[in-house]
Design a protein around this motif. Structure first.
Motif, PDB file in Angstrom:
ATOM      1  N   PHE A 412       0.858  -1.191   0.000  1.00 30.52           N
ATOM      2  CA  PHE A 412       0.000   0.000   0.000  1.00 30.52           C
ATOM      3  C   PHE A 412       0.892   1.238   0.000  1.00 30.52           C
ATOM      4  CE2 PHE A 412      -2.489  -3.366   1.860  1.00 30.52           C
ATOM      5  CZ  PHE A 412      -3.741  -3.188   1.295  1.00 30.52           C
ATOM      6  N   PHE A 413       0.563   2.190  -0.885  1.00 27.93           N
ATOM      7  CA  PHE A 413       1.334   3.421  -0.974  1.00 27.93           C
ATOM      8  C   PHE A 413       0.383   4.622  -0.957  1.00 27.93           C
ATOM      9  CE2 PHE A 413       3.768   0.209  -3.329  1.00 27.93           C
ATOM     10  CZ  PHE A 413       4.973   0.258  -2.636  1.00 27.93           C
ATOM     11  N   SER A 414       0.925   5.751  -0.536  1.00 28.58           N
ATOM     12  CA  SER A 414       0.178   7.008  -0.615  1.00 28.58           C
ATOM     13  C   SER A 414       1.030   7.999  -1.384  1.00 28.58           C
ATOM     14  CB  SER A 414      -0.120   7.552   0.793  1.00 28.58           C
ATOM     15  OG  SER A 414       1.074   7.746   1.517  1.00 28.58           O
ATOM     16  N   ALA A 419      -4.334   6.868  -3.279  1.00 26.02           N
ATOM     17  CA  ALA A 419      -3.924   5.651  -2.587  1.00 26.02           C
ATOM     18  C   ALA A 419      -3.616   4.617  -3.664  1.00 26.02           C
ATOM     19  CB  ALA A 419      -5.022   5.153  -1.670  1.00 26.02           C
ATOM     20  N   GLU A 420      -2.590   3.805  -3.417  1.00 26.97           N
ATOM     21  CA  GLU A 420      -2.213   2.803  -4.409  1.00 26.97           C
ATOM     22  C   GLU A 420      -2.122   1.430  -3.761  1.00 26.97           C
ATOM     23  OE1 GLU A 420       1.126   3.715  -6.831  1.00 26.97           O
ATOM     24  OE2 GLU A 420       0.503   5.795  -7.220  1.00 26.97           O
ATOM     25  N   LEU A 421      -2.591   0.429  -4.493  1.00 25.65           N
ATOM     26  CA  LEU A 421      -2.547  -0.970  -4.069  1.00 25.65           C
ATOM     27  C   LEU A 421      -1.783  -1.737  -5.142  1.00 25.65           C
ATOM     28  CD1 LEU A 421      -3.457  -3.510  -2.484  1.00 25.65           C
ATOM     29  CD2 LEU A 421      -5.607  -3.399  -3.769  1.00 25.65           C
ATOM     30  N   HIS A 422      -0.649  -2.342  -4.756  1.00 31.50           N
ATOM     31  CA  HIS A 422       0.172  -3.109  -5.696  1.00 31.50           C
ATOM     32  C   HIS A 422       0.199  -4.568  -5.244  1.00 31.50           C
ATOM     33  CE1 HIS A 422       2.698   0.654  -6.999  1.00 31.50           C
ATOM     34  NE2 HIS A 422       1.394   0.850  -7.033  1.00 31.50           N
ATOM     35  N   ILE A 423      -0.085  -5.477  -6.164  1.00 31.81           N
ATOM     36  CA  ILE A 423      -0.027  -6.910  -5.876  1.00 31.81           C
ATOM     37  C   ILE A 423       0.907  -7.543  -6.899  1.00 31.81           C
ATOM     38  CG2 ILE A 423      -1.325  -9.065  -5.754  1.00 31.81           C
ATOM     39  CD1 ILE A 423      -3.745  -7.472  -4.853  1.00 31.81           C
ATOM     40  N   HIS A 424       2.023  -8.128  -6.432  1.00 33.24           N
ATOM     41  CA  HIS A 424       2.986  -8.713  -7.352  1.00 33.24           C
ATOM     42  C   HIS A 424       3.545 -10.006  -6.780  1.00 33.24           C
ATOM     43  CE1 HIS A 424       6.373  -6.881  -4.953  1.00 33.24           C
ATOM     44  NE2 HIS A 424       5.383  -6.065  -4.635  1.00 33.24           N
ATOM     45  N   GLU A 453      -7.393   3.738 -11.683  1.00 35.45           N
ATOM     46  CA  GLU A 453      -6.727   3.156 -12.841  1.00 35.45           C
ATOM     47  C   GLU A 453      -6.141   1.803 -12.459  1.00 35.45           C
ATOM     48  OE1 GLU A 453      -3.783   5.883 -14.147  1.00 35.45           O
ATOM     49  OE2 GLU A 453      -5.231   7.391 -14.862  1.00 35.45           O
ATOM     50  N   PHE A 454      -6.207   0.866 -13.407  1.00 32.73           N
ATOM     51  CA  PHE A 454      -5.680  -0.489 -13.200  1.00 32.73           C
ATOM     52  C   PHE A 454      -4.738  -0.820 -14.342  1.00 32.73           C
ATOM     53  CE2 PHE A 454      -6.524  -5.107 -14.275  1.00 32.73           C
ATOM     54  CZ  PHE A 454      -5.613  -5.602 -13.367  1.00 32.73           C
ATOM     55  N   SER A 455      -3.544  -1.338 -14.002  1.00 33.29           N
ATOM     56  CA  SER A 455      -2.579  -1.669 -15.044  1.00 33.29           C
ATOM     57  C   SER A 455      -1.629  -2.754 -14.549  1.00 33.29           C
ATOM     58  CB  SER A 455      -1.778  -0.426 -15.448  1.00 33.29           C
ATOM     59  OG  SER A 455      -1.029   0.053 -14.334  1.00 33.29           O
ATOM     60  N   TYR A 456      -0.975  -3.399 -15.516  1.00 35.06           N
ATOM     61  CA  TYR A 456       0.103  -4.331 -15.206  1.00 35.06           C
ATOM     62  C   TYR A 456       1.430  -3.662 -15.538  1.00 35.06           C
ATOM     63  CZ  TYR A 456      -2.819  -8.419 -14.352  1.00 35.06           C
ATOM     64  OH  TYR A 456      -3.719  -9.303 -13.815  1.00 35.06           O
ATOM     65  N   LYS A 457       2.420  -3.806 -14.644  1.00 38.59           N
ATOM     66  CA  LYS A 457       3.739  -3.226 -14.882  1.00 38.59           C
ATOM     67  C   LYS A 457       4.679  -4.270 -15.466  1.00 38.59           C
ATOM     68  CE  LYS A 457       3.790   0.430 -11.385  1.00 38.59           C
ATOM     69  NZ  LYS A 457       4.597   1.065 -10.313  1.00 38.59           N
ATOM     70  N   ASN A 458       5.591  -3.803 -16.304  1.00 35.63           N
ATOM     71  CA  ASN A 458       6.608  -4.693 -16.856  1.00 35.63           C
ATOM     72  C   ASN A 458       7.687  -4.952 -15.807  1.00 35.63           C
ATOM     73  OD1 ASN A 458       5.425  -4.850 -19.436  1.00 35.63           O
ATOM     74  ND2 ASN A 458       6.355  -2.874 -20.010  1.00 35.63           N
ATOM     75  N   VAL A 459       7.889  -6.208 -15.462  1.00 35.07           N
ATOM     76  CA  VAL A 459       8.910  -6.595 -14.487  1.00 35.07           C
ATOM     77  C   VAL A 459       9.712  -7.757 -15.046  1.00 35.07           C
ATOM     78  CG1 VAL A 459       7.707  -5.778 -12.428  1.00 35.07           C
ATOM     79  CG2 VAL A 459       7.182  -8.036 -13.329  1.00 35.07           C
ATOM     80  N   ALA A 466      -0.987  -3.046 -10.561  1.00 30.51           N
ATOM     81  CA  ALA A 466      -1.024  -1.785  -9.803  1.00 30.51           C
ATOM     82  C   ALA A 466      -2.384  -1.126  -9.960  1.00 30.51           C
ATOM     83  CB  ALA A 466       0.070  -0.838 -10.289  1.00 30.51           C
ATOM     84  N   ILE A 467      -2.918  -0.668  -8.837  1.00 28.59           N
ATOM     85  CA  ILE A 467      -4.210   0.028  -8.816  1.00 28.59           C
ATOM     86  C   ILE A 467      -4.006   1.350  -8.103  1.00 28.59           C
ATOM     87  CG2 ILE A 467      -6.569  -0.020  -7.920  1.00 28.59           C
ATOM     88  CD1 ILE A 467      -6.194  -3.140  -7.982  1.00 28.59           C
ATOM     89  N   ALA A 468      -4.499   2.423  -8.673  1.00 31.30           N
ATOM     90  CA  ALA A 468      -4.435   3.751  -8.039  1.00 31.30           C
ATOM     91  C   ALA A 468      -5.832   4.338  -8.055  1.00 31.30           C
ATOM     92  CB  ALA A 468      -3.469   4.662  -8.789  1.00 31.30           C
TER      93      ALA A 468
END
Length: 486
Positions: A412-414, A419-424, A453-459, A466-468
């Protein structure tokens, strides 16, 4: 080393730290000097941790032949009604200079209050200087009497009527003043209306207050100079304040009663309580209904179904569980009227249950709040619960084929107003986001319910979602910590 009285009172009534108490003790050592220098009464008051009132923790009195205080007031409670300057300084951190107040013994004084601060500039107490009001003042123009007994009130409160403007006529509170024999000598307009409502007597001036308002007998039974009590009379709820008024020779001059009608307030409080109970009952029913639906699905699964349908049933059960978890957390709130949900606790509850139920995999779930505490409304929490469920399920299903072990991180980030929720995860990754009902649910909830916004990050390895979503009255971050970009 034995504790001082100040230290004992602070530990008993306040949440002050040891360093705060040391500062107050050093300040208290100077009180006698200032009392003699200014010929005034010096006190230190501190806010109590539970009642919202203040308590006197130290005092110093000047050496004068006539003292305004006959007894020590250390340990006495300070009510805001009679010493508003003290509470004003505690709340605002500002000085309150030369304001009128009523002492613990019912005498009128002129009071100056200065906040005492600790090293973090927090208000930990107030330094009070009081001087008894002198008996002679310059004469001011007489003000017209609106209600009976104004002159009597002036005589009781001061040596001359002209010392005090009669402002009680403008107040909604009921002001009644008796003489030493408990005869009613002053009533403001609200008081006159109240007495006529409670008693059919036509002539009320100079009548016994106990004949007009018998319920005041229980207030008079208390011998304190200043006493406050809540009473119920004839379907009314009243807050009654009693102040004994004394002359400079400590002779009882009369009694001031300040009565506030709390009936409407208490009625509204009962209505709010009933509303809270109803809302809580609705939450109970929603949770129970969801559990009933889940039980029916499990029953159907035990009765048998096509093998290709098993994953669909399990997904549906997990979605129902995620929604039910929101209502369980609401019902666990101490205050029934609050439907705020701690998003991080909710994620722990959902994620841990999903991972533990998947017995075929050895996957560690790591949830990192990064110093943030995020509270959401129940409506938003249901959407976020479903999003967390879908994304963790996706990782469990696709990131660790066979018996491959791994880790799923939820962060969880601010960042500013978001607010952002990242699941990886550190699994096998995916070539592209293939269509699925779960991803469609996530996308719709993020865009339509969270306005995010919902997106997948390149890793390099694994999958990173990632959700913001924006902060709002329904999404609030406490203990906010700004995180650097990853």
């Amino acid at each position: 080393m034995s504790e001082t009285t100040l230290e004992q009172l602070c530990r008993l009534y306040t949440d002050l730290t040891d360093s705060d108490i040391r500062i107050l003790e050093e300040t208290a050592k100077t009180l006698p000097m200032y009392a003699e220098l200014s010929d005034s009464y010096m006190f230190i008051d501190c806010m109590m941790k539970s009642s919202g009132q203040a308590v006197v923790v130290a005092e110093a009195l000047p050496r004068t032949p006539e003292a305004a205080y006959k007894e020590s007031v250390v340990g006495k409670i300070v009510f805001e009604t009679f010493e508003p300057g003290v509470h004003y300084s505690h709340r605002t951190g500002k000085k309150s200079i030369r304001h009128r107040a009523i002492t613990q013994e019912g005498k009128m004084v002129e009071q100056s209050v200065v906040p005492i601060r600790n090293d973090q500039h927090e208000v930990i107490g107030t330094l009070i200087m009081e001087a008894e009001i002198a008996g002679s003042f310059h004469k001011v123009n007489e003000r017209p009497n609106i209600s009976f007994g104004s002159k009597a009130l002036g005589n009781l409160l001061a040596d001359t009527f002209d010392d005090y403007p009669i402002v009680t006529d403008l107040l909604r509170e009921i002001f009644l003043v008796t003489d030493a024999e408990l005869r009613l000598v002053y009533a403001n307009p609200a008081g006159v209306r109240f007495i006529h409502e409670m008693n059919e007597a036509e002539d009320i001036q100079n009548q016994s207050i106990l004949t007009l308002l018998p319920f005041l007998a229980q207030i008079l039974d208390h011998q304190e100079e200043v006493f406050i009590s809540e009473v119920s009379v004839a379907s009314k709820t009243l807050e009654v304040k009693k102040v004994k008024m004394h002359s400079k020779t400590n002779e009882l001059k009369g009694i001031l009663f300040i009565i506030q009608d709390l009936t409407e307030l208490r009625t509204k409080e009962k209505e709010l309580l009933m509303k809270s109970v109803v809302i809580k009952e609705i939450h109970h029913r929603v949770k129970n209904n969801l559990q009933t639906v889940a039980s029916l699905l499990r029953l159907q699964m035990r009765k048998g179904f096509p093998a290709e349908s098993k994953s669909h049933f399990e997904d549906t059960l997990n979605r129902i569980f995620s929604i039910s978890s929101v209502y369980e957390m609401i019902l666990a709130n101490e205050h029934a009227d609050e439907d705020d949900v701690d998003l991080i606790k909710l994620t722990r509850k959902i994620g841990s249950t999903i991972v533990l139920n998947d017995l075929n995999q050895k996957v560690d779930l790591i949830i990192e709040p990064n110093g943030n505490k995020i509270l959401t409304s129940s409506r938003k929490a249901v959407s976020i619960a479903l999003i967390v469920n879908e994304l963790i399920q996706n990782s469990l299903k696709h990131a660790f084929p066979g018996e491959l072990s791994g880790r799923i991180h939820v962060d969880f980030f601010s960042r500013k107003k978001f607010a952002e929720l990242h699941i990886h995860d550190n699994g096998v990754g995916m070539a592209g986001a293939a269509y699925s009902l779960g991803l469609e649910i996530v996308h719709n909830l993020v865009v339509n319910d969270l306005a995010g916004e919902f997106s997948y990050k390149n890793v390099e390895s694994g999958t990173y979602a990632a959700i913001a979503f924006p902060l709002s009255p329904e999404v609030v971050i406490h203990y906010e910590k700004t995180d650097s970009d990853r």
